[in-house]
Every structure is written in structure tokens, then in C-alpha cells.
Write an enzyme that holds these catalytic residues in place. Structure first.
Site, short mmCIF file in Angstrom:
data_model
loop_
_atom_site.label_atom_id
_atom_site.label_comp_id
_atom_site.label_asym_id
_atom_site.label_seq_id
_atom_site.Cartn_x
_atom_site.Cartn_y
_atom_site.Cartn_z
N GLY A 1 12.13 0.65 3.73
CA GLY A 1 13.26 0.21 2.92
C GLY A 1 14.17 -0.75 3.67
N ASN B 1 -6.68 -1.02 0.94
CA ASN B 1 -6.20 -0.54 2.23
C ASN B 1 -7.16 0.54 2.74
OD1 ASN B 1 -4.39 1.51 3.87
ND2 ASN B 1 -3.28 -0.43 3.88
N ALA C 1 6.20 11.27 4.17
CA ALA C 1 5.09 11.90 4.88
C ALA C 1 4.13 12.36 3.80
CB ALA C 1 5.59 13.07 5.72
N SER D 1 0.82 -1.22 0.00
CA SER D 1 0.00 0.00 0.00
C SER D 1 0.85 1.27 0.00
CB SER D 1 -0.89 0.01 1.25
OG SER D 1 -1.67 1.17 1.27
N THR E 1 5.36 1.55 8.39
CA THR E 1 6.65 2.26 8.54
C THR E 1 6.92 2.63 10.00
OG1 THR E 1 5.48 4.30 8.07
CG2 THR E 1 6.63 3.28 6.23
N GLY F 1 7.36 -2.84 -1.03
CA GLY F 1 6.97 -1.44 -0.96
C GLY F 1 7.98 -0.51 -1.60
N THR F 2 8.88 0.02 -0.80
CA THR F 2 9.85 1.03 -1.24
C THR F 2 10.64 0.60 -2.49
OG1 THR F 2 10.01 1.88 0.99
CG2 THR F 2 11.88 2.33 -0.43
N CYS G 1 -3.07 4.97 12.51
CA CYS G 1 -3.68 6.28 12.28
C CYS G 1 -4.13 6.87 13.61
CB CYS G 1 -4.91 6.14 11.38
SG CYS G 1 -4.51 5.59 9.76
C1 LIG Z 1 5.26 6.63 0.12
C2 LIG Z 1 4.63 5.60 1.01
C3 LIG Z 1 3.26 5.63 1.23
C4 LIG Z 1 2.65 4.66 2.04
N1 LIG Z 1 1.28 4.70 2.23
C5 LIG Z 1 0.69 3.72 2.96
C6 LIG Z 1 -0.74 3.69 3.12
O1 LIG Z 1 -1.49 4.50 2.55
N2 LIG Z 1 -1.28 2.73 3.92
C7 LIG Z 1 -0.49 1.79 4.54
O2 LIG Z 1 -1.03 0.93 5.26
N3 LIG Z 1 0.85 1.78 4.39
C8 LIG Z 1 1.46 2.73 3.63
N4 LIG Z 1 2.82 2.72 3.47
C9 LIG Z 1 3.65 1.68 4.15
C10 LIG Z 1 4.06 0.56 3.20
O3 LIG Z 1 2.94 -0.11 2.68
C11 LIG Z 1 4.98 -0.45 3.93
O4 LIG Z 1 4.29 -0.94 5.07
C12 LIG Z 1 6.28 0.15 4.40
O5 LIG Z 1 6.79 1.08 3.46
C13 LIG Z 1 7.35 -0.92 4.68
O6 LIG Z 1 7.65 -1.69 3.54
P1 LIG Z 1 8.89 -1.35 2.55
O7 LIG Z 1 10.11 -1.24 3.40
O8 LIG Z 1 8.94 -2.49 1.58
O9 LIG Z 1 8.55 -0.06 1.90
C14 LIG Z 1 3.45 3.66 2.66
C15 LIG Z 1 4.84 3.65 2.43
C16 LIG Z 1 5.43 4.58 1.61
C17 LIG Z 1 6.93 4.51 1.38
#
Ligand SMILES: Cc1cc2nc3c(=O)[nH]c(=O)nc-3n(C[C@H](O)[C@H](O)[C@H](O)COP(=O)(O)O)c2cc1C
Length: 332
Positions: A243, A124, A95, A46, A219, A291-292, A155
Site C-alpha cells: 500500500g 505468477n 499473510a 498478483s 511486499t 495491488g492493494t 519464497c
Molecule cells: C493479499 C495479497 C496477496 C499477494 N499475493 C501475491 C502472490 O501470490 N504473488 C506475488 O508475487 N505477489 C503477491 N502479492 C504482492 C503484490 O502483488 C504486490 O507486489 C505488493 O502488494 C505491493 O504492491 P501494492 O502496494 O500496490 O499492493 C500479494 C499482495 C497482497 C496484498
């Protein structure tokens, strides 16, 4: 054209390669997440994959196990001031402020365009009070083309002084219980906050309240500043760290949660390679989100899918499931 008769063919032309099948092709990558059968365990995470549509010209969505939409709220949200992203060592901060089009526009404009893809669409869902979560799910229940809901509990709850839903077992119980009642048609996944005192306790609470699966994790609250200007590198003062920097921490969280509950766990945090996926599955994840990594390479999730069969074959397994929880078995 003079054809070559069988008599003149070299002997090797009549020797079939072993069974005619590449051993990697026999690996079964499908996984089960509760009631959902995924063709493979790779799900785009997401907030890093838009509504899926933005990636459809770059990624073959049909090759993914599924993807999770960006968070959807009852009303549209414009999001946080720029800059919304910044690099950090081995990761990034974001953010974004949960910018999204709101559930109505999502159902009317985005969802119909996704129906032509043969992959799981997981939506989501978030809100700032329990009624918001319920309202979004009730509207989504009327729509077609959704495989599951993923509840983002990281949240602030405006009715409880801004305390985050996911940080307190009582709030988790309430919001998951209410969402469970609203989600009559579809599985409910709950995405946990990583920064809590006892993630096992929160996980068990979510399971008891009716979660069908747990996504671990969101995150980590973090910040980056410039001491010369005394300003944040984000438009917001703080953001969420993601990341490779977080992978060792979330790997432990996924392991702890997998030990604590009997519902499926979906692992994520810093997944960039096939080896990262196998690590998460070894500690108990049924599926993994990317994700990242999609920011650096929009095709990252599809590339990982492409490498999975060989990796599973290389460790002498025939199905992905054989690896799940192996670490816990060996170290229990
Ligand atoms: C730019 C960005 C936006 C995100 N928006 C959401 C979101 O709307 N809802 C959510 O549950 N997680 C959101 N996340 C969290 C990611 O889904 C994920 O849990 C987190 O980045 C860790 O995984 P990664 O290290 O592979 O990125 C967001 C992450 C990033 C980087």
C-alpha cells in the site's frame, strides 16, 4: 417534425471544435515490455486480483494493459490461518500463505474462461524448490492464453534451509536460469524481493540468467501485534506490508533497478492514483502494477487507465513512453 433549415442555424453550429478531437484522445498509451505490446501500462498485481475472473463483473478486463494471476504452485495450497489481512497506517499486512488451486486446476478450470478477454494474462509462478518452478512452467507451456510468466522469488527454498530465493544472487541465478530453460514459448518476468542489501546486484543477476523483464517489488516483511493479548494481528506471526506506506521505498528501488539493467522494469508498490503511475514511469518503469488499491476499490486499476490520457496530455506529451526515465535524464 419541422426541421430547422441551415439558414436558421446559429453560426456556432457550423464552427467545428478544434480538429474535432479532444487532445487527450490523441495520446498513445501503449507500451512495450520486451516482446509484449500492452494497450496501456496498467497491470493488476498478483494476489490482489484473484484469477481475474472474480473481478470480471466489476472491471472491464479488456481495458487493462493486463493482469497477473495469484501465485500458482505445482500442488494446491490451502494457505495461512485467519486472519489473513490487517490494516496498518497507510497500508495493510497480508499473510495469505500463497493459497491457490495448483497448476492443473488453473489450466483446466480457470484459464479457458479467461480466453474470451482481450487482455494480457500474466501467470505468477512460485515454488519451494527449483524443480517446483520448472514443473509449473512446463505445465503452463502446454496451455494457450498466457502472455508471460512472472516468477515470484520471495519464497523460502526448503532445500537451502528456508533461505528465500530472491535474497541471494547465487539462488537467483539458479532459479531464473532453470525457469528460463523451461519457458521456451513466453517471456519470463522476475518479481524481486524488496528487502535485500543490493537490489541492483540481484537485478543484474536475474537479467544475466535470462529474465526478460523485472517486476519491482514484492511486499516488505512486517508485523502488527496487540500488546494486550501478546498476539499477532495475523494468523501468521508476520506478513507482508503493501500500500501507499511502501511507495517511497519502492520508487527508489525501481529507480535503482532501472539504472542497473537494460531490460524493462515494471514498478509497483502503493499505486493508487495516476500521479503514482507517472512517478514510477519517470524513474524508469515501462509499466506499473496496481495491488492493494484494488482492495479498497475493485475498479481502481480501470479508473487509473481512465485518467492516464489527460494526465499525459497535461504534461504536453503525446506518448506514454516520452516520460519513461525522464527523472534519470534530468538528474543523471
Ligand atoms: C493479499 C495479497 C496477496 C499477494 N499475493 C501475491 C502472490 O501470490 N504473488 C506475488 O508475487 N505477489 C503477491 N502479492 C504482492 C503484490 O502483488 C504486490 O507486489 C505488493 O502488494 C505491493 O504492491 P501494492 O502496494 O500496490 O499492493 C500479494 C499482495 C497482497 C496484498
Amino acid at each position: 417534425m419541422g426541421g430547422v433549415s441551415a439558414d436558421h442555424q446559429p453560426v456556432s453550429a457550423f464552427v467545428l471544435p478544434f480538429s474535432g478531437v479532444n487532445p487527450s484522445d490523441r495520446v498513445d498509451l501503449s507500451v512495450q515490455v520486451g516482446a509484449l505490446r500492452l494497450a496501456n501500462p496498467i497491470i493488476a498485481a498478483s494476489g490482489t486480483f484473484g484469477y481475474g475472473l472474480e473481478f470480471a463483473h466489476l472491471v472491464d478486463l479488456n481495458r487493462l494493459g493486463g493482469f497477473v494471476t495469484k501465485g500458482i504452485s505445482l500442488q494446491p495450497i490451502e494457505g495461512a490461518p485467519a486472519p489473513r489481512l490487517c490494516d496498518t497506517p497507510s497500508g495493510m499486512l497480508n499473510a495469505v500463505g500463497l493459497q491457490n488451486v495448483g497448476v492443473e486446476v488453473f489450466v483446466k478450470d480457470k484459464l479457458p474462461l479467461l480466453r474470451k478477454y482481450n487482455t494480457h494474462v500474466i501467470v505468477n509462478v512460485f515454488g519451494v524448490c527449483q524443480e517446483d518452478y520448472v514443473g509449473v512452467i512446463e505445465r503452463l507451456e502446454e496451455a494457450e492464453g498466457i502472455s508471460a510468466y512472472e516468477l515470484n522469488v520471495s519464497c523460502p527454498n526448503v532445500k537451502k534451509g528456508g533461505m528465500q530465493f530472491g535474497s541471494d544472487p547465487a539462488l537467483v541465478e539458479e532459479v531464473v536460469g532453470a525457469a528460463r530453460k523451461a519457458a521456451r514459448k513466453r517471456p519470463l518476468w522476475v518479481k524481486l524481493m524488496p528487502l535485500v542489501t543490493d537490489i541492483g546486484l540481484i537485478a543484474r543477476t536475474a537479467e544475466r540468467a535470462g529474465a526478460d523483464a523485472l517486476t519491482v517489488a514484492n511486499t516488505f516483511p512486517a508485523m502488527a501485534i496487540d500488546f494486550r493479548t501478546q498476539k499477532s494481528l495475523l494468523g501468521n506471526l508476520t506478513g507482508g506490508l503493501s500500500g501507499p506506506a511502501i511507495k517511497p521505498i519502492t520508487l527508489r528501488l525501481v529507480w535503482e533497478v532501472s539504472e542497473a539493467v537494460s531490460i524493462p522494469v515494471i514498478g509497483l508498490g502503493g499505486v493508487e492514483t495516476v500521479a503514482d503511475v507517472l512517478d514510477y514511469v519517470s524513474v524508469g518503469a515501462s509499466a506499473v502494477q496496481v495491488g492493494t488499491a484494488s482492495f479498497a476499490d475493485p475498479r481502481a486499476s480501470e479508473a487509473i487507465v481512465g485518467g492516464l490520457s489527460k494526465a499525459v496530455n497535461d504534461i504536453n506529451m503525446f506518448t506514454f513512453n516520452e516520460l519513461r526515465g525522464k527523472f534519470s535524464e534530468e538528474n543523471g
